[in-house]
Design a protein around this motif. Structure first.
Motif, PDB file in Angstrom:
ATOM      1  N   ALA A 391      51.739  30.965  74.453  1.00 58.84           N
ATOM      2  CA  ALA A 391      52.064  30.754  75.862  1.00 58.84           C
ATOM      3  C   ALA A 391      52.561  32.044  76.493  1.00 58.84           C
ATOM      4  O   ALA A 391      53.101  32.930  75.822  1.00 58.84           O
ATOM      5  CB  ALA A 391      53.117  29.660  76.011  1.00 58.84           C
ATOM      6  N   THR A 392      52.388  32.160  77.799  1.00 61.05           N
ATOM      7  CA  THR A 392      52.886  33.309  78.538  1.00 61.05           C
ATOM      8  C   THR A 392      54.387  33.171  78.728  1.00 61.05           C
ATOM      9  O   THR A 392      54.886  32.141  79.164  1.00 61.05           O
ATOM     10  CB  THR A 392      52.199  33.403  79.917  1.00 61.05           C
ATOM     11  N   LEU A 393      55.116  34.219  78.363  1.00 59.38           N
ATOM     12  CA  LEU A 393      56.563  34.237  78.537  1.00 59.38           C
ATOM     13  C   LEU A 393      56.954  35.368  79.461  1.00 59.38           C
ATOM     14  O   LEU A 393      56.497  36.493  79.309  1.00 59.38           O
ATOM     15  CB  LEU A 393      57.269  34.434  77.188  1.00 59.38           C
ATOM     16  N   SER A 394      57.797  35.072  80.432  1.00 60.78           N
ATOM     17  CA  SER A 394      58.331  36.076  81.359  1.00 60.78           C
ATOM     18  C   SER A 394      57.231  36.890  82.017  1.00 60.78           C
ATOM     19  O   SER A 394      57.339  38.092  82.207  1.00 60.78           O
ATOM     20  CB  SER A 394      59.305  37.020  80.634  1.00 60.78           C
ATOM     21  N   GLY A 395      56.137  36.218  82.336  1.00 54.88           N
ATOM     22  CA  GLY A 395      55.064  36.869  83.060  1.00 54.88           C
ATOM     23  C   GLY A 395      54.180  37.763  82.219  1.00 54.88           C
ATOM     24  O   GLY A 395      53.322  38.471  82.726  1.00 54.88           O
ATOM     25  N   THR A 396      54.355  37.742  80.896  1.00 56.66           N
ATOM     26  CA  THR A 396      53.564  38.600  80.021  1.00 56.66           C
ATOM     27  C   THR A 396      52.632  37.758  79.177  1.00 56.66           C
ATOM     28  O   THR A 396      53.039  36.758  78.603  1.00 56.66           O
ATOM     29  CB  THR A 396      54.477  39.429  79.093  1.00 56.66           C
ATOM     30  N   ASN A 397      51.397  38.158  79.068  1.00 56.53           N
ATOM     31  CA  ASN A 397      50.441  37.426  78.237  1.00 56.53           C
ATOM     32  C   ASN A 397      50.617  37.848  76.793  1.00 56.53           C
ATOM     33  O   ASN A 397      50.425  38.994  76.444  1.00 56.53           O
ATOM     34  CB  ASN A 397      49.010  37.739  78.705  1.00 56.53           C
ATOM     35  N   HIS A 398      51.013  36.892  75.942  1.00 55.77           N
ATOM     36  CA  HIS A 398      51.226  37.186  74.531  1.00 55.77           C
ATOM     37  C   HIS A 398      50.029  36.695  73.726  1.00 55.77           C
ATOM     38  O   HIS A 398      50.141  35.786  72.927  1.00 55.77           O
ATOM     39  CB  HIS A 398      52.509  36.517  74.039  1.00 55.77           C
ATOM     40  N   GLN A 399      48.862  37.290  73.960  1.00 54.97           N
ATOM     41  CA  GLN A 399      47.696  36.907  73.182  1.00 54.97           C
ATOM     42  C   GLN A 399      47.889  37.426  71.760  1.00 54.97           C
ATOM     43  O   GLN A 399      48.219  38.568  71.530  1.00 54.97           O
ATOM     44  CB  GLN A 399      46.432  37.496  73.785  1.00 54.97           C
ATOM     45  N   LEU A 400      47.719  36.555  70.781  1.00 57.24           N
ATOM     46  CA  LEU A 400      47.978  36.928  69.403  1.00 57.24           C
ATOM     47  C   LEU A 400      46.779  37.463  68.665  1.00 57.24           C
ATOM     48  O   LEU A 400      46.860  38.407  67.894  1.00 57.24           O
ATOM     49  CB  LEU A 400      48.538  35.708  68.635  1.00 57.24           C
ATOM     50  N   LYS A 401      45.626  36.833  68.875  1.00 64.89           N
ATOM     51  CA  LYS A 401      44.487  37.242  68.070  1.00 64.89           C
ATOM     52  C   LYS A 401      43.198  36.885  68.800  1.00 64.89           C
ATOM     53  O   LYS A 401      43.091  35.797  69.363  1.00 64.89           O
ATOM     54  CB  LYS A 401      44.522  36.535  66.714  1.00 64.89           C
ATOM     55  N   GLU A 402      42.260  37.775  68.789  1.00 57.34           N
ATOM     56  CA  GLU A 402      40.982  37.473  69.409  1.00 57.34           C
ATOM     57  C   GLU A 402      39.856  37.950  68.517  1.00 57.34           C
ATOM     58  O   GLU A 402      39.900  39.052  67.992  1.00 57.34           O
ATOM     59  CB  GLU A 402      40.862  38.117  70.784  1.00 57.34           C
ATOM     60  N   SER A 403      38.862  37.106  68.367  1.00 54.95           N
ATOM     61  CA  SER A 403      37.687  37.464  67.579  1.00 54.95           C
ATOM     62  C   SER A 403      36.461  36.972  68.305  1.00 54.95           C
ATOM     63  O   SER A 403      36.290  35.792  68.500  1.00 54.95           O
ATOM     64  CB  SER A 403      37.749  36.842  66.189  1.00 54.95           C
ATOM     65  N   VAL A 404      35.636  37.890  68.762  1.00 54.00           N
ATOM     66  CA  VAL A 404      34.374  37.525  69.403  1.00 54.00           C
ATOM     67  C   VAL A 404      33.259  37.883  68.442  1.00 54.00           C
ATOM     68  O   VAL A 404      33.065  39.035  68.088  1.00 54.00           O
ATOM     69  CB  VAL A 404      34.184  38.266  70.744  1.00 54.00           C
TER      70      VAL A 404
END
Length: 406
Positions: A391-404
């Protein structure tokens, strides 16, 4: 304020010589009273759900309300699953949203306790979940929860406690030093403080007191100074609620159910407030929050395109995967769906909610997940997106992992 990691919460209490209440709840009246009092007192709090108290209720029905209350509270909250008797109950509790668990095999032999608790710790820690162990036997003589703990008290040995903690890797230890579940037999219950001090000196981790109702102020202070950072309380709250209901009925036997509950929450709040001040947690919410990591689920999103010849096969896979993935420790929800329009680039979507970011590694190495993902890869277009988000906290995107996958 978010639901927070109980390890951080109890570490702060332990290092600063106060204790946080693990208040037992069995209904929404108890839940609301605990949260409202914690907010009023600006106190961190632990919502304690004891498995033996849910024999007549569906534990899964109350957990969404408990979790929602924790996430929306204005003070740090943790959710603890207490006195589980089976490994399967631990997994269910984690998957339903508890971020701390305790397997109670204290009546078993020392080696069996170590073996079974170690198994729980391995699974729970892979999910980011804290683990409370129990060594010794905190019996009971009366009270709703005491009926599940009948027997003589077996005191915790400091020598065994050291071995137990080293082998099981638990985060907190519930000790037996003279209290009992249910109602204390007298206001002069004798506690073995020398034993408690030896245990605390050996372990240097937060200790937990079961059977925390009905002691005197001096006893609580000595317990806290000797390492007790969490005190469980339920029987006294249960007695208060029952007394209010009986009084309401005595005043008029024509009262309905809702009228009979009038005043229960207020009476519970009064007692909880007393304990929060007595145990030193009142006024600590802000400083605790600074020290605590937020506890939040993460979600894996898989979107892909599908050749027409595989659609029926994937429908079957979808139904099977919903059941098998949900049995993996730390998997909270499994959703899959087809696009409403066939014209888009992606036609099939999976959304899998995990209890915590720590679950990702154990989940993706689980045989059920590997079988599922291999089938998805075989039956879909190679160009798919597999992304895990927090989830986004304090206006920051906390993307953990991405695999395309190209």
């Amino acid at each position: 304020m978010p639901l927070v990691d109980m390890r951080d919460m109890l570490k702060h209490a332990y290092q600063n010589n106060y204790a946080i209440g693990g208040f037992g709840l069995v209904s929404l009246d108890f839940l609301e009273a605990i949260i409202m009092t914690a907010e009023l007192c600006r106190s961190p709090v632990i919502l304690n759900l004891s498995e033996p108290l849910f024999h007549q209720h569906d534990f899964g029905l109350i957990m969404p309300a408990v979790e929602r209350a924790a996430h929306h509270a204005k003070v740090p909250v943790a959710i603890h699953f207490d006195h589980a008797k089976k490994h399967e109950s631990i997994v269910q509790a984690i998957n339903l949203g508890c971020n701390s668990v305790m397997l109670d095999v204290s009546s078993e032999t020392f080696p069996v306790n170590i073996t079974q608790t170690s198994r729980v710790t391995e699974v729970a820690h892979a999910c980011g979940t804290a683990v409370e162990g129990i060594l010794g036997f905190v019996g009971g003589v009366e009270g709703e929860n005491a009926i599940n703990n009948l027997g003589e008290v077996v005191y915790t040995s400091s020598e065994e406690a050291k071995v137990y903690v080293e082998r099981t890797k638990i985060d907190f230890l519930a000790v037996s030093v003279g209290t009992i579940h249910g109602r204390q037999p007298s206001r002069s219950t004798k506690l073995d403080f020398k034993r408690l001090k030896r245990i605390n000196d050996e372990l240097d981790i937060p200790l937990v007191l079961h059977g925390g109702s009905g002691l005197v102020e001096e006893q609580y202070h000595k317990l806290i100074l000797n390492g007790v950072a969490k005190i469980n309380c339920y029987t006294e709250l249960s007695d208060i609620a029952a007394a209010v209901i009986r009084l309401n009925i005595q005043k008029s036997n024509k009262k309905g159910y809702i009228e009979s509950l009038c005043g229960v929450k207020e009476s519970l709040q009064e007692k909880i407030k007393l304990y929060m001040h007595l145990w030193g947690s009142a006024g600590r919410a802000a400083e605790v929050l600074i020290q605590c990591r937020p506890w939040q689920p993460v979600e894996q999103i898989i979107i892909c395109n599908v050749e027409s010849r595989y659609i029926q096969q994937l429908d079957t896979l979808t139904e099977q995967a919903r059941k098998t993935l949900a049995t993996i420790p730390g998997v909270r929800q499994v959703f899959s769906g087809w696009a409403l329009s066939d014209s888009g680039q992606y036609r099939l979507c999976w959304r899998i909610q995990l209890a915590h970011a720590d679950v990702i590694n154990s989940y993706q190495s689980h045989p059920h997940y590997n079988a599922f993902y291999n089938q998805i890869s075989h039956s879909t277009d190679p160009k798919k997106i597999n992304t895990t988000f927090a989830a986004t906290l304090s206006g920051t995107n906390h993307q953990l992992k991405e695999s395309v996958t190209a």
